[in-house]
Design a protein around this motif. Sequence first.
Motif, PDB file in Angstrom:
ATOM      1  N   LYS A   3      21.023   3.031  -7.803  1.00  0.00           N
ATOM      2  CA  LYS A   3      19.861   3.772  -8.261  1.00  0.00           C
ATOM      3  C   LYS A   3      20.247   4.717  -9.404  1.00  0.00           C
ATOM      4  N   ILE A   4      19.402   4.762 -10.414  1.00  0.00           N
ATOM      5  CA  ILE A   4      19.632   5.693 -11.513  1.00  0.00           C
ATOM      6  C   ILE A   4      18.944   7.012 -11.164  1.00  0.00           C
ATOM      7  N   ILE A   5      19.738   8.049 -10.956  1.00  0.00           N
ATOM      8  CA  ILE A   5      19.188   9.355 -10.586  1.00  0.00           C
ATOM      9  C   ILE A   5      18.921  10.161 -11.853  1.00  0.00           C
ATOM     10  N   SER A  34      31.699   7.622 -22.407  1.00  0.00           N
ATOM     11  CA  SER A  34      32.257   7.132 -21.162  1.00  0.00           C
ATOM     12  C   SER A  34      31.692   7.918 -19.970  1.00  0.00           C
ATOM     13  N   GLY A  35      31.333   7.201 -18.917  1.00  0.00           N
ATOM     14  CA  GLY A  35      30.865   7.855 -17.699  1.00  0.00           C
ATOM     15  C   GLY A  35      29.388   8.213 -17.695  1.00  0.00           C
ATOM     16  N   THR A  36      28.631   7.777 -18.700  1.00  0.00           N
ATOM     17  CA  THR A  36      27.209   8.132 -18.739  1.00  0.00           C
ATOM     18  C   THR A  36      26.346   7.145 -17.950  1.00  0.00           C
ATOM     19  N   GLY A  37      26.920   6.024 -17.530  1.00  0.00           N
ATOM     20  CA  GLY A  37      26.148   5.094 -16.703  1.00  0.00           C
ATOM     21  C   GLY A  37      25.799   3.781 -17.380  1.00  0.00           C
ATOM     22  N   LYS A  38      26.608   3.361 -18.345  1.00  0.00           N
ATOM     23  CA  LYS A  38      26.282   2.128 -19.073  1.00  0.00           C
ATOM     24  C   LYS A  38      26.278   0.920 -18.138  1.00  0.00           C
ATOM     25  N   GLU A  39      27.295   0.837 -17.285  1.00  0.00           N
ATOM     26  CA  GLU A  39      27.362  -0.311 -16.384  1.00  0.00           C
ATOM     27  C   GLU A  39      26.210  -0.272 -15.367  1.00  0.00           C
ATOM     28  N   LEU A  40      25.902   0.931 -14.920  1.00  0.00           N
ATOM     29  CA  LEU A  40      24.786   1.089 -13.979  1.00  0.00           C
ATOM     30  C   LEU A  40      23.474   0.624 -14.617  1.00  0.00           C
ATOM     31  N   ASP A 103      31.562  -4.629 -21.434  1.00  0.00           N
ATOM     32  CA  ASP A 103      31.723  -3.205 -21.721  1.00  0.00           C
ATOM     33  C   ASP A 103      32.830  -3.024 -22.756  1.00  0.00           C
ATOM     34  N   LEU A 185      21.882  15.117  -9.484  1.00  0.00           N
ATOM     35  CA  LEU A 185      23.010  14.205  -9.272  1.00  0.00           C
ATOM     36  C   LEU A 185      24.018  14.814  -8.308  1.00  0.00           C
ATOM     37  N   PHE A 189      25.107  13.074  -4.847  1.00  0.00           N
ATOM     38  CA  PHE A 189      26.480  12.676  -4.485  1.00  0.00           C
ATOM     39  C   PHE A 189      26.967  13.437  -3.244  1.00  0.00           C
ATOM     40  N   VAL A 221      28.718  11.601 -15.867  1.00  0.00           N
ATOM     41  CA  VAL A 221      28.381  11.425 -14.446  1.00  0.00           C
ATOM     42  C   VAL A 221      29.613  11.007 -13.633  1.00  0.00           C
ATOM     43  N   ARG A 222      30.506  10.241 -14.250  1.00  0.00           N
ATOM     44  CA  ARG A 222      31.698   9.829 -13.513  1.00  0.00           C
ATOM     45  C   ARG A 222      32.500  11.055 -13.089  1.00  0.00           C
ATOM     46  N   ARG A 225      30.769  12.913 -10.231  1.00  0.00           N
ATOM     47  CA  ARG A 225      30.964  12.196  -8.977  1.00  0.00           C
ATOM     48  C   ARG A 225      32.349  12.516  -8.397  1.00  0.00           C
TER      49      ARG A 225
HETATM   50  N1  LIG Z   1      22.039   8.390 -13.540  1.00  0.00           N
HETATM   51  C1  LIG Z   1      22.921   8.055 -12.597  1.00  0.00           C
HETATM   52  N2  LIG Z   1      22.564   8.080 -11.297  1.00  0.00           N
HETATM   53  C2  LIG Z   1      23.439   7.779 -10.321  1.00  0.00           C
HETATM   54  N3  LIG Z   1      24.715   7.425 -10.534  1.00  0.00           N
HETATM   55  C3  LIG Z   1      25.141   7.361 -11.803  1.00  0.00           C
HETATM   56  C4  LIG Z   1      24.267   7.655 -12.911  1.00  0.00           C
HETATM   57  N4  LIG Z   1      24.967   7.486 -14.057  1.00  0.00           N
HETATM   58  C5  LIG Z   1      26.200   7.109 -13.705  1.00  0.00           C
HETATM   59  N5  LIG Z   1      26.332   7.035 -12.354  1.00  0.00           N
HETATM   60  C6  LIG Z   1      27.561   6.703 -11.619  1.00  0.00           C
HETATM   61  O1  LIG Z   1      28.644   7.265 -12.345  1.00  0.00           O
HETATM   62  C7  LIG Z   1      29.753   6.373 -12.396  1.00  0.00           C
HETATM   63  C8  LIG Z   1      30.063   5.981 -13.831  1.00  0.00           C
HETATM   64  O2  LIG Z   1      29.021   5.143 -14.348  1.00  0.00           O
HETATM   65  P1  LIG Z   1      29.311   3.833 -15.248  1.00  0.00           P
HETATM   66  O3  LIG Z   1      28.063   3.040 -15.277  1.00  0.00           O
HETATM   67  O4  LIG Z   1      30.548   3.142 -14.810  1.00  0.00           O
HETATM   68  O5  LIG Z   1      29.555   4.567 -16.665  1.00  0.00           O
HETATM   69  P2  LIG Z   1      30.067   3.943 -18.051  1.00  0.00           P
HETATM   70  O6  LIG Z   1      30.010   2.437 -17.931  1.00  0.00           O
HETATM   71  O7  LIG Z   1      29.113   4.494 -19.064  1.00  0.00           O
HETATM   72  O8  LIG Z   1      31.451   4.476 -18.245  1.00  0.00           O
HETATM   73  C9  LIG Z   1      29.361   5.200 -11.538  1.00  0.00           C
HETATM   74  O9  LIG Z   1      29.842   5.444 -10.231  1.00  0.00           O
HETATM   75  C10 LIG Z   1      27.847   5.209 -11.574  1.00  0.00           C
HETATM   76  O10 LIG Z   1      27.282   4.588 -10.443  1.00  0.00           O
END
Ligand SMILES: Nc1ncnc2c1ncn2[C@@H]1O[C@H](COP(=O)(O)OP(=O)(O)O)[C@@H](O)[C@H]1O
Length: 319
Positions: A3-5, A34-40, A103, A185, A189, A221-222, A225
């Motif tokens: 889920k995107i929070i 990095s860590g902003t949620g691109k993969e998510l 990525d 967030l 967490f 966000v990483r 967390r």
């Molecule tokens: N908006 C969000 N809500 C909930 N979890 C998030 C959010 N953005 C990032 N995360 C979590 O933070 C961590 C890093 O996200 P990730 O998608 O791997 O970032 P990136 O690919 O940009 O480096 C993961 O555990 C992801 O699930």
Amino acid sequence: MKKIIGESEPIVQLKDSIERYAKSDVNILVSGPSGTGKELVAWNIHLKSKRKYENFVPINCGSIPAELIESELFGYEKGSFTGANNSKQGLFEIAHNGTIFLDEVAELPLPAQVKLLRVIQEGEIEKIGRRQKLSVNVRIIAGTNKNLTNEVNNGRSREDLYYRLNVVPLDIVPLRQRGDDIILLFDYFIQYFSQDLDIEIPKVEDKAKEILLNYKWPGNVRELRNVVQRLILNCHGTINVKDISNPMILRDHGIVKEETNFNDLYQGQVLQLKEMEKIFRKKYFQYVRSISSSDSSAAEKLGLAPSNYYRMCKELGIK
Ligand SMILES: Nc1ncnc2c1ncn2[C@@H]1O[C@H](COP(=O)(O)OP(=O)(O)O)[C@@H](O)[C@H]1O
Ligand SMILES: [Mg+2]
């Protein structure tokens, strides 16, 4: 945890774009630090698309040694080179009918970029050691924390590939620009990890929340967390200013603090040197990685060969 929070304006817009673009099959370029949620974000697009029952295959182009990229992406046939005792499926084959998330796409070496371009143009992959091409139907989502226009201008990325990947751009803003999402967030967490550890959800003092809101979150966000995970392991029922100001929690302290008072930090607890070194190494590796654009650049900063870096990450449980 898919889920995107977030309820800040940029995140509301991002979720809206995800809804709209997921329905179509266009290639998407997700940009953000990095860590902003691109993969998510890529996951969410896949899950909302008609490909949701097929594979989602994420791959970090920066973490694979250059000489292995093509065999990872496209696979090879048995006997195509010395040591190819079996054939290997490439990630594009595995992602057939589904979605691949490339990525750190700017880290792809130029020859691999050429092959990728051909896959996009022709929908076929050239498997090493195979005569005929293989048809694949894969939606490509690419991720980058670099400005790809600069990469194109510097000759490190191909312009034609850039246009094919960047049919629709999605930009993710750094965490510090998302206002109260930091607290949303944080609470999310806290709840998640407390349940995971089967402990009561700790209370968070208002003053502590203020520090969190004012912190710059360089690892986005990483980092948040990871901070919550550390806090939960160290707190006793409530999270207060003292917990948060511990230099092992947030990292706006100097590189090495000479005057570290171990007694304040560890309150008489002593770990064996090996255990302490492992904790330190892990944190330090994660820190250096978070300020680097790719695994190879992190390895370089640490003065390690990429293969050693990769092995050590595995030993530390980072990969
Ligand atoms: N908006 C969000 N809500 C909930 N979890 C998030 C959010 N953005 C990032 N995360 C979590 O933070 C961590 C890093 O996200 P990730 O998608 O791997 O970032 P990136 O690919 O940009 O480096 C993961 O555990 C992801 O699930
Ligand atoms: Mg990533």
